[in-house]
Design an enzyme around this catalytic site. Structure first.
Site, PDB file in Angstrom:
ATOM      1  N   GLN A 150       9.197 -15.495  50.031  1.00 27.51           N
ATOM      2  CA  GLN A 150       9.869 -14.605  49.071  1.00 27.51           C
ATOM      3  C   GLN A 150      11.166 -14.177  49.730  1.00 27.51           C
ATOM      4  O   GLN A 150      11.134 -13.457  50.727  1.00 27.51           O
ATOM      5  CB  GLN A 150       8.973 -13.401  48.765  1.00 27.51           C
ATOM      6  CG  GLN A 150       9.659 -12.246  48.066  1.00 27.51           C
ATOM      7  CD  GLN A 150      10.234 -12.617  46.695  1.00 27.51           C
ATOM      8  OE1 GLN A 150       9.610 -13.340  45.923  1.00 27.51           O
ATOM      9  NE2 GLN A 150      11.436 -12.154  46.401  1.00 27.51           N
ATOM     10  N   GLY A 290       7.065 -11.952  38.891  1.00 29.47           N
ATOM     11  CA  GLY A 290       7.663 -13.275  38.878  1.00 29.47           C
ATOM     12  C   GLY A 290       8.890 -13.285  39.756  1.00 29.47           C
ATOM     13  O   GLY A 290       9.441 -12.229  40.079  1.00 29.47           O
ATOM     14  N   MET A 291       9.291 -14.466  40.189  1.00 34.69           N
ATOM     15  CA  MET A 291      10.508 -14.615  41.000  1.00 34.69           C
ATOM     16  C   MET A 291      11.212 -15.884  40.534  1.00 34.69           C
ATOM     17  O   MET A 291      10.616 -16.967  40.505  1.00 34.69           O
ATOM     18  CB  MET A 291      10.142 -14.681  42.479  1.00 34.69           C
ATOM     19  CG  MET A 291      11.343 -14.879  43.407  1.00 34.69           C
ATOM     20  SD  MET A 291      12.492 -13.475  43.321  1.00 34.69           S
ATOM     21  CE  MET A 291      14.063 -14.323  43.531  1.00 34.69           C
ATOM     22  N   GLU A 292      12.494 -15.721  40.208  1.00 31.59           N
ATOM     23  CA  GLU A 292      13.265 -16.755  39.520  1.00 31.59           C
ATOM     24  C   GLU A 292      13.773 -17.856  40.435  1.00 31.59           C
ATOM     25  O   GLU A 292      14.944 -18.260  40.323  1.00 31.59           O
ATOM     26  CB  GLU A 292      14.436 -16.079  38.796  1.00 31.59           C
ATOM     27  CG  GLU A 292      15.509 -15.426  39.702  1.00 31.59           C
ATOM     28  CD  GLU A 292      15.232 -13.986  40.092  1.00 31.59           C
ATOM     29  OE1 GLU A 292      14.058 -13.585  40.099  1.00 31.59           O
ATOM     30  OE2 GLU A 292      16.194 -13.262  40.403  1.00 31.59           O
ATOM     31  N   HIS A 316      11.745 -13.640  30.982  1.00 36.72           N
ATOM     32  CA  HIS A 316      12.564 -12.929  31.964  1.00 36.72           C
ATOM     33  C   HIS A 316      13.016 -13.868  33.095  1.00 36.72           C
ATOM     34  O   HIS A 316      14.213 -14.007  33.364  1.00 36.72           O
ATOM     35  CB  HIS A 316      11.763 -11.749  32.529  1.00 36.72           C
ATOM     36  CG  HIS A 316      12.495 -10.961  33.568  1.00 36.72           C
ATOM     37  ND1 HIS A 316      13.167  -9.799  33.277  1.00 36.72           N
ATOM     38  CD2 HIS A 316      12.671 -11.174  34.895  1.00 36.72           C
ATOM     39  CE1 HIS A 316      13.731  -9.334  34.385  1.00 36.72           C
ATOM     40  NE2 HIS A 316      13.433 -10.151  35.386  1.00 36.72           N
ATOM     41  N   HIS A 320      16.913 -15.571  34.052  1.00 35.83           N
ATOM     42  CA  HIS A 320      17.638 -15.531  35.324  1.00 35.83           C
ATOM     43  C   HIS A 320      18.345 -16.858  35.631  1.00 35.83           C
ATOM     44  O   HIS A 320      19.236 -16.898  36.481  1.00 35.83           O
ATOM     45  CB  HIS A 320      16.676 -15.237  36.484  1.00 35.83           C
ATOM     46  CG  HIS A 320      16.438 -13.768  36.749  1.00 35.83           C
ATOM     47  ND1 HIS A 320      17.462 -12.887  36.997  1.00 35.83           N
ATOM     48  CD2 HIS A 320      15.293 -13.051  36.837  1.00 35.83           C
ATOM     49  CE1 HIS A 320      16.939 -11.676  37.237  1.00 35.83           C
ATOM     50  NE2 HIS A 320      15.625 -11.746  37.138  1.00 35.83           N
ATOM     51  N   GLU A 339      19.492  -7.971  36.999  1.00 39.17           N
ATOM     52  CA  GLU A 339      18.274  -7.568  36.285  1.00 39.17           C
ATOM     53  C   GLU A 339      18.531  -6.961  34.907  1.00 39.17           C
ATOM     54  O   GLU A 339      17.781  -7.215  33.969  1.00 39.17           O
ATOM     55  CB  GLU A 339      17.447  -6.615  37.152  1.00 39.17           C
ATOM     56  CG  GLU A 339      16.936  -7.240  38.455  1.00 39.17           C
ATOM     57  CD  GLU A 339      16.037  -8.457  38.258  1.00 39.17           C
ATOM     58  OE1 GLU A 339      15.504  -8.652  37.147  1.00 39.17           O
ATOM     59  OE2 GLU A 339      15.880  -9.233  39.229  1.00 39.17           O
ATOM     60  N   TYR A 402      17.027  -2.454  35.798  1.00 41.81           N
ATOM     61  CA  TYR A 402      16.407  -3.276  34.761  1.00 41.81           C
ATOM     62  C   TYR A 402      16.674  -2.707  33.361  1.00 41.81           C
ATOM     63  O   TYR A 402      17.342  -3.331  32.536  1.00 41.81           O
ATOM     64  CB  TYR A 402      14.884  -3.337  34.971  1.00 41.81           C
ATOM     65  CG  TYR A 402      14.451  -4.230  36.105  1.00 41.81           C
ATOM     66  CD1 TYR A 402      13.960  -5.506  35.860  1.00 41.81           C
ATOM     67  CD2 TYR A 402      14.517  -3.806  37.423  1.00 41.81           C
ATOM     68  CE1 TYR A 402      13.538  -6.335  36.882  1.00 41.81           C
ATOM     69  CE2 TYR A 402      14.104  -4.632  38.464  1.00 41.81           C
ATOM     70  CZ  TYR A 402      13.614  -5.899  38.193  1.00 41.81           C
ATOM     71  OH  TYR A 402      13.214  -6.727  39.210  1.00 41.81           O
ATOM     72  N   LYS A 573       3.955  -3.619  41.853  1.00 44.05           N
ATOM     73  CA  LYS A 573       4.085  -2.795  40.647  1.00 44.05           C
ATOM     74  C   LYS A 573       2.744  -2.142  40.264  1.00 44.05           C
ATOM     75  O   LYS A 573       2.717  -1.056  39.697  1.00 44.05           O
ATOM     76  CB  LYS A 573       4.588  -3.693  39.513  1.00 44.05           C
ATOM     77  CG  LYS A 573       4.612  -3.041  38.157  1.00 44.05           C
ATOM     78  CD  LYS A 573       4.984  -4.017  37.072  1.00 44.05           C
ATOM     79  CE  LYS A 573       4.012  -3.863  35.922  1.00 44.05           C
ATOM     80  NZ  LYS A 573       4.403  -4.502  34.685  1.00 44.05           N
TER      81      LYS A 573
END
Ligand code: BES
Ligand code: ZN
Length: 616
Positions: A150, A290-292, A316, A320, A339, A402, A573
């Protein structure tokens, strides 16, 4: 590409920090000096060492020498540097600077003559923040280990020595050695299979070689890798779902709309520039929703609800591909450009594919979360154009970039009209493709596109002032109004068995659970549990809202489920609010400490670092 083109406004003297012929480094979160020597391409040759929980090998960096007398300065965090060599194979002098907390240490390399490339031989250090090694019991299959990276925001430097600033764009290629039977994927769109490597001794576990190439120039935080027991399902020519074999069928069913989403996004924002768009469902320890990562969005399995009710997260991460990956925030102070734009674009995709009502409902839920959050944040954290001097980028992470960011764009849309805004947005993405942009550049661009906008809205207030401006457009949702009506009836004494909840969708249940009055008591909780079975709900968002309520109301029947959730799911989160709620009472705090001690080794560093602050 020159440094001037990285920071056109700075070069033109438009930024406050511009002094002298070239500006001082603009990115307070990088120790590197791309204004002196600029890294343009990174070539990785790495071994994934599961036993040692590290990666080791070589990073070869191709350079543009701007100030020919200057050393190459890179970001590192915890890296163990073994040697640095020039293209001729000769050693180059290097030094590691003082540790600057979580910014890490500057690696300064003395270049010789017209050195245009150097190789750094290194390995990652213990507990590298970007790397999460999972033991087999943390996976669905339970047989093989797993590794994922990450990078966002400033973690890439803990596994690759490079200029870890979103203003520096690089292409990359990689040769990765991994244990046989595991699959390696990277954010590079490659579908190459492995090449077996014959090892000299039969004591050495057999390894395979995997090769990748990313041809588009990307910021360092988007370099990503995952390795584990993985299988794939093709959804279309360019979209596949990757997951552990036991998770693949449910993942493929949940995300069956992905190709439709890409087509919809292309219609709204312009051609998709990245070739493939694949999804990778990771084990539940993944710390984000999630990670784009380009060509390969990383996802938590907690988005698999069984009814596609949480697919806005795909909208989302896909969005990105324009806002963030094509046009990238120049520094982490411009994070809202990534964001806020993305949440706005996500809403547009959701509206087109799933209708106005669902988009409004999700918009209003986000509004309500933002309202709650604004009460708890310090004023400086509620400014879009945030000043992060002396702070880690994570300190600026909240619903503000965001949702306040998205509301800003919605307000612009309200003022100028969608027909006028859409081409301006598309132009922002196409003119800024593969470049990094600052808030200041957006302000200038916007006011040039709409010279009369200032008469309708105070752009300066939106960008520079704390809190939510009074002209923020609040979404209306009939579906949520109906829920509020039922909450009202409940408050007036009507039993929950008479609740009129036929056909309620996830968003409505979330509004319901979050709208229940404080002090419900154990009897009402038991009744809710009996009637609606929230504690066994397969939808992670509903389960999370229920568990939080159960802690608040002291409903001990949920204890076991809570502990199981906290020890398997690593999504920050969810973890933060649950631990915070537990810590609100002395007994809860004692319980939280016991659970946390057990669970912490299974959490990713970003979750653990955030949670540690609760237990100091
Ligand atoms: N890029 C973010 C995740 C991120 C942000 C990682 C900052 C590290 C630092 C990603 O696109 C994101 O926003 N994920 C959200 C989901 C989304 C639907 C709001 C998440 O993980 O909750
Ligand atoms: Zn995002």
């Amino acid at each position: 590409m020159s440094y001037r083109s990285l920071f056109p406004l700075a070069a033109a003297g438009l930024l406050a920090c511009a002094q002298g012929p070239l500006p001082a480094p603009v990115d307070a979160h990088s120790l590197s000096r791309p204004d002196q020597v600029l890294v343009q391409h990174v070539s990785l040759d790495l071994n994934l060492d599961f036993e040692g929980q590290r990666v080791h090998g070589r990073a070869t960096l191709e350079l543009e020498r701007i100030d020919t007398g200057a050393p190459l300065i890179l970001d590192t965090h915890g890296l163990v540097i073994e040697a640095v060599r020039g293209a001729d194979g000769g050693e180059r002098q290097w030094t590691l600077g003082e540790e600057q907390g979580r910014l890490g240490r500057a690696l300064s390399i003395q270049l010789i003559g017209d050195d245009a490339a150097v190789s750094v031989l290194y390995s990652s250090g213990e507990g590298a923040e970007a790397l999460q090694f999972l033991v087999p019991s943390q996976t669905d299959g339970g047989q093989q280990p797993f590794l994922f990276t990450q990078g966002q925001a400033i973690l890439t430097r803990s596994w690759i020595p490079l200029q870890d600033s979103p203003a520096v764009r690089i292409t990359y290629d990689a040769t990765i050695r991994a244990p046989r039977d595991l699959t390696v994927l990277m954010s590079a769109g490659s579908r190459n299979g492995p090449t077996p490597v014959l090892e000299g001794s039969k004591d050495v576990a057999p390894t395979d070689l995997w090769r990748f190439r990313m041809e588009n120039a990307i910021p360092s935080y988007l370099i990503a890798l995952a390795c584990g027991e993985l299988a794939s399902h093709d959804v279309s020519e360019r979209c596949a779902i990757w997951a552990e074999p036991g998770v693949l069928a449910s993942a493929a069913a949940e995300f069956a709309d992905v190709e439709r989403m890409v087509q919809c996004a292309e219609g709204l924002f312009g051609a998709y520039q990245w070739g493939r768009y694949d999804l990778l469902v990771l084990p539940p320890a993944f710390p984000y929703g999630g990670m784009e990562n380009p060509t390969l969005t990383f996802l938590t399995p907690t988005t698999i609800a069984g009814d596609q009710s949480l697919v806005s997260i795909i909208a989302h991460e896909l969005a990105h591909s324009w806002s963030g990956n094509l046009v990238t925030n120049a520094t982490w102070e411009d994070f809202w450009l990534n964001e806020g734009f993305t949440v706005y674009c996500e809403g547009r995709i959701m509206e087109e594919l799933y209708g106005q009502e669902r988009a409004n409902m999700e918009g209003l839920l986000a509004w309500q979360n933002l309202e709650q959050e604004l009460k708890a944040l310090e004023p400086w954290q509620t400014v879009l154009n945030i000043d992060l001097a002396g702070h880690h980028p994570d300190d600026g992470f909240s619903g503000v970039p965001y949702n306040k960011g998205a509301l800003f764009l919605k307000r612009v849309e309200e003022c100028v009209g969608r027909e006028a805004l859409d081409p301006v947005l598309e132009e922002w993405f196409s003119a800024g493709s593969f470049q990094s942009r600052s808030t200041q550049e957006w302000r200038t661009y916007l006011l040039e596109a709409f010279p009369d906008l200032s008469a309708q809205m105070d752009v300066g207030e939106w960008l520079d002032a704390p809190g939510l401006p009074s002209d923020a457009p609040r979404p209306e949702s009939d579906a949520l109004t109906r829920v509020d009506g039922e909450l009202q009836r409940l408050a007036e004494g009507s039993p929950c068995s008479e609740l009129n909840s036929d056909g309620w969708v996830t968003g409505q249940w979330l509004r319901f659970l979050n709208g229940l009055p404080v002090g419900l008591g154990a009897k009402a909780m038991a009744e809710l549990d009996l009637n609606f079975g929230f504690g066994v709900n397969g939808n992670s968002e509903i389960l999370f809202a229920w568990l939080r309520l159960a802690i608040r109301e002291g409903y001990s029947k949920a204890d076991e489920r809570l502990e199981e959730f906290l020890t398997t799911v690593g999504r920050r989160k969810f973890l933060m609010p649950l631990y915070e709620e537990l810590c609100a009472t002395p007994e809860g705090r004692a319980r939280a400490e016991i659970i946390y001690r057990k669970a912490r080794p299974g959490y990713h560093a970003v979750s653990a670092i955030s949670l540690d602050s609760l237990f100091d």
